[in-house]
Design a protein around this motif. Structure first.
Motif, mmCIF file in Angstrom:
data_model
loop_
_atom_site.group_PDB
_atom_site.id
_atom_site.type_symbol
_atom_site.label_atom_id
_atom_site.label_comp_id
_atom_site.label_asym_id
_atom_site.label_seq_id
_atom_site.Cartn_x
_atom_site.Cartn_y
_atom_site.Cartn_z
ATOM 1 N N GLU A 31 0.761 -1.220 0.141
ATOM 2 C CA GLU A 31 -0.025 -0.003 -0.003
ATOM 3 C C GLU A 31 0.949 1.311 -0.206
ATOM 4 O O GLU A 31 1.854 1.216 0.905
ATOM 5 N N PHE A 32 0.757 2.181 -0.924
ATOM 6 C CA PHE A 32 1.483 3.358 -1.017
ATOM 7 C C PHE A 32 1.193 4.756 -0.877
ATOM 8 O O PHE A 32 1.979 5.682 -0.671
ATOM 9 N N ILE A 33 -0.129 4.545 -0.740
ATOM 10 C CA ILE A 33 -0.682 6.180 -0.858
ATOM 11 C C ILE A 33 -1.852 6.067 0.367
ATOM 12 O O ILE A 33 -2.915 5.324 0.313
ATOM 13 N N ALA A 34 -1.726 7.025 1.400
ATOM 14 C CA ALA A 34 -2.766 7.367 2.196
ATOM 15 C C ALA A 34 -3.414 6.179 2.851
ATOM 16 O O ALA A 34 -4.496 5.741 3.059
ATOM 17 N N ALA A 35 -2.609 5.127 3.400
ATOM 18 C CA ALA A 35 -3.161 3.940 3.799
ATOM 19 C C ALA A 35 -2.700 3.849 5.272
ATOM 20 O O ALA A 35 -2.907 4.998 6.192
ATOM 21 N N SER A 36 -2.374 2.692 6.020
ATOM 22 C CA SER A 36 -2.277 2.493 7.336
ATOM 23 C C SER A 36 -1.142 3.490 7.823
ATOM 24 O O SER A 36 -1.400 4.141 9.080
ATOM 25 N N ALA A 37 -0.063 3.715 7.344
ATOM 26 C CA ALA A 37 1.009 4.515 7.815
ATOM 27 C C ALA A 37 0.785 5.854 7.843
ATOM 28 O O ALA A 37 0.992 6.741 9.026
ATOM 29 N N VAL A 38 0.084 6.556 7.042
ATOM 30 C CA VAL A 38 -0.514 7.754 7.084
ATOM 31 C C VAL A 38 -1.680 7.925 7.838
ATOM 32 O O VAL A 38 -1.541 9.261 8.771
ATOM 33 N N LYS A 39 -2.383 7.079 8.197
ATOM 34 C CA LYS A 39 -3.660 6.876 9.213
ATOM 35 C C LYS A 39 -2.816 7.263 10.605
ATOM 36 O O LYS A 39 -3.322 8.085 11.347
ATOM 37 N N GLU A 40 -1.786 6.261 10.737
ATOM 38 C CA GLU A 40 -1.066 6.355 11.982
ATOM 39 C C GLU A 40 -0.449 7.481 12.283
ATOM 40 O O GLU A 40 -0.259 8.122 13.267
ATOM 41 N N PHE A 41 0.129 8.041 11.544
ATOM 42 C CA PHE A 41 0.835 9.522 11.439
ATOM 43 C C PHE A 41 -0.436 10.587 11.910
ATOM 44 O O PHE A 41 0.112 11.409 12.828
ATOM 45 N N GLU A 42 -1.486 10.483 11.320
ATOM 46 C CA GLU A 42 -2.428 11.492 11.625
ATOM 47 C C GLU A 42 -2.630 11.577 12.773
ATOM 48 O O GLU A 42 -2.851 12.285 13.812
ATOM 49 N N GLN A 43 -3.080 10.151 13.754
ATOM 50 C CA GLN A 43 -3.398 9.963 14.910
ATOM 51 C C GLN A 43 -2.308 10.204 16.009
ATOM 52 O O GLN A 43 -2.520 11.006 16.842
ATOM 53 N N ASN A 44 -0.988 10.018 15.387
ATOM 54 C CA ASN A 44 0.147 10.239 16.313
ATOM 55 C C ASN A 44 0.343 11.695 16.403
ATOM 56 O O ASN A 44 0.743 12.146 17.668
ATOM 57 N N PHE A 45 0.273 12.573 15.292
ATOM 58 C CA PHE A 45 0.354 13.914 15.358
ATOM 59 C C PHE A 45 -0.739 14.532 16.240
ATOM 60 O O PHE A 45 -0.210 15.579 16.818
ATOM 61 N N CYS A 46 -1.849 14.224 16.111
ATOM 62 C CA CYS A 46 -2.987 14.730 16.934
ATOM 63 C C CYS A 46 -2.189 14.641 18.329
ATOM 64 O O CYS A 46 -2.562 15.681 19.074
ATOM 65 N N LYS A 47 -2.134 13.425 18.926
ATOM 66 C CA LYS A 47 -1.610 13.297 20.045
ATOM 67 C C LYS A 47 -0.342 13.869 20.657
ATOM 68 O O LYS A 47 -0.523 14.777 21.727
ATOM 69 N N TYR A 48 0.582 14.003 19.624
ATOM 70 C CA TYR A 48 1.764 14.489 20.066
ATOM 71 C C TYR A 48 1.989 16.131 20.037
ATOM 72 O O TYR A 48 2.256 16.872 21.098
ATOM 73 N N TYR A 49 1.000 16.654 19.100
ATOM 74 C CA TYR A 49 1.007 17.986 18.860
ATOM 75 C C TYR A 49 -0.139 18.692 19.826
ATOM 76 O O TYR A 49 -0.257 19.827 19.926
#
Ligand SMILES: *Cc1c(COP(=O)(O)O)cnc(C)c1O
Length: 367
Positions: A31-49
């Motif tokens: 999977e190369f576009i906007a799949a699980s890694a990007v979803k995880e980054f979205e969630q992590n960024f929300c929490k972290y920031y």
């Protein structure tokens, strides 16, 4: 000694194993576009920031453009921004069909909030302050101006990850905050990437839909949007790097403090000023100095690479000739143009390298 202006390899070496693993996982997933890694980054960024919502997009320019489009800005509208920035800030405005209206900078190279109200017309729809070099513009004053005149506030946070103004983080005050993860930014991908923060669920959904070709669910296009999603490889890399951001930011701040100490007694230059109510994250360390071009050349001879951000204020670029501005319109921006010099500043820089740079600056002015 040879000191490059940026040294992305120095950072990669430290985290190589984790990055290799993260990339391998993406390759194996297929999977190369906007799949699980990007979803995880979205969630992590929300929490972290500490942001309620975050929309990963393809780059920082798109982050600005999508913000403007979702807020309904377009032909016939005006958007106020700073005379000093990277061109994406104003080109994003023009791309919507709106007109960029430039305001001169203050002595900290940030939009002069005192001059904003005089530029507001019936066509004005938004203000984009740029947190240039990693220092936040006076968002409190600008937020009040926006409230009073019913304008949107879009923060250009491309250079200001984790910067603070009165303990409020960059990107959390505006209607949206536009971030870039260009490789050399404080949080950098290994290619193009960007993201948008917002605290409003409705705007979050609109941003997401716009960035995904106008569809929240595949093939259900509610509007015409754009193709501005994040690649999985970049999402995986940013996820890996996110946990280091605070340490890297503190290293930038420490390096800037050392520069300030070592350069403080040189009368021919001014160091960036820090204030107690802001956390400046020093995307760039920019001095204001005499005989700038000669100093730049001298440092180059000594193996020290420097840069200029930016050689020309936006209103005087060829692209904005049609606005017919005169130098009298932006006296501070013009007066700084020949005096600004960016010295190397990145987390991996050593104390010895900074001492070597400062020693050579002293030699230039004192001999
Ligand atoms: C880098 C930058 C952008 C654009 O980001 P990209 O990811 O390169 O598109 C916008 N504004 C400012 C101030 C920047 O420094």
């Amino acid at each position: 000694m040879n000191i490059p202006f940026f040294d992305l390899k120095a950072q990669h070496i430290q985290i190589k194993e984790e990055i290799d693993l993260a990339i391998k996982k993406v390759f194996d997933s297929g999977e190369f576009i906007a799949a699980s890694a990007v979803k995880e980054f979205e969630q992590n960024f929300c929490k972290y920031y500490g942001t309620k919502y975050f929309v990963p997009v393809a780059n920082g320019t798109d982050a600005l453009y999508i913000s403007l489009k979702v807020l309904g800005i377009g032909i016939g509208d005006e958007v106020i921004t700073s005379a000093c920035s990277w061109i994406s800030t104003s080109s994003a405005i023009s791309q919507t069909g709106a007109k960029p209206v430039f305001v001169d900078i203050n002595k900290d190279f940030l939009i002069d909030e005192q001059q904003i109200e005089s530029k507001i017309t019936t066509k004005t729809k938004a203000i984009i302050p740029v947190h240039l070099y990693g220092k936040m513009a006076d968002v409190e004053t600008i937020r009040k101006i926006c409230q009073k005149h019913n304008l949107h506030l879009i923060e250009d946070c491309a250079q200001a990850h984790l910067a603070e103004f009165d303990t409020k983080k960059a990107g959390l005050i505006g209607t949206t905050g536009a971030f870039s993860f260009f490789p050399t930014k404080n949080l950098g991908a290994y290619g193009h990437a960007g993201g948008i923060t917002t605290q409003d669920e409705n705007i979050y959904l609109k941003l997401k839909i716009f960035a995904q070709n106008g569809a929240l669910i595949k093939h259900e296009h509610q509007i015409e949007g754009m193709n501005s999603t994040m690649d999985e490889i970049q999402g995986a890399i940013l996820n890996t790097k996110l946990s280091f951001l605070d340490t890297w930011t503190n290293q930038r701040i420490d390096h800037a403090a050392l520069y300030n100490t070592l350069l403080s007694d040189i009368k021919q230059l001014n160091c960036p000023k820090t204030s107690i109510n802001t956390r400046d994250v020093f995307h760039l360390y920019v001095i204001d100095c005499e005989r700038r071009n000669k100093l730049k050349f001298f440092l180059k001879q000594k193996g020290i690479e420097t840069a200029i951000h930016y050689p020309c204020p936006l209103p005087f670029l060829e692209a904005y000739k049609y606005l017919n501005h005169s130098t009298k319109d932006f006296p501070i921006a013009i007066s700084k143009q020949e005096r600004i010099l960016s010295l190397p500043l990145y987390p991996e820089l050593t104390k010895e390298q900074i001492e070597y740079i400062c020693l050579n600056i002293k030699e230039f002015y004192y001999n």
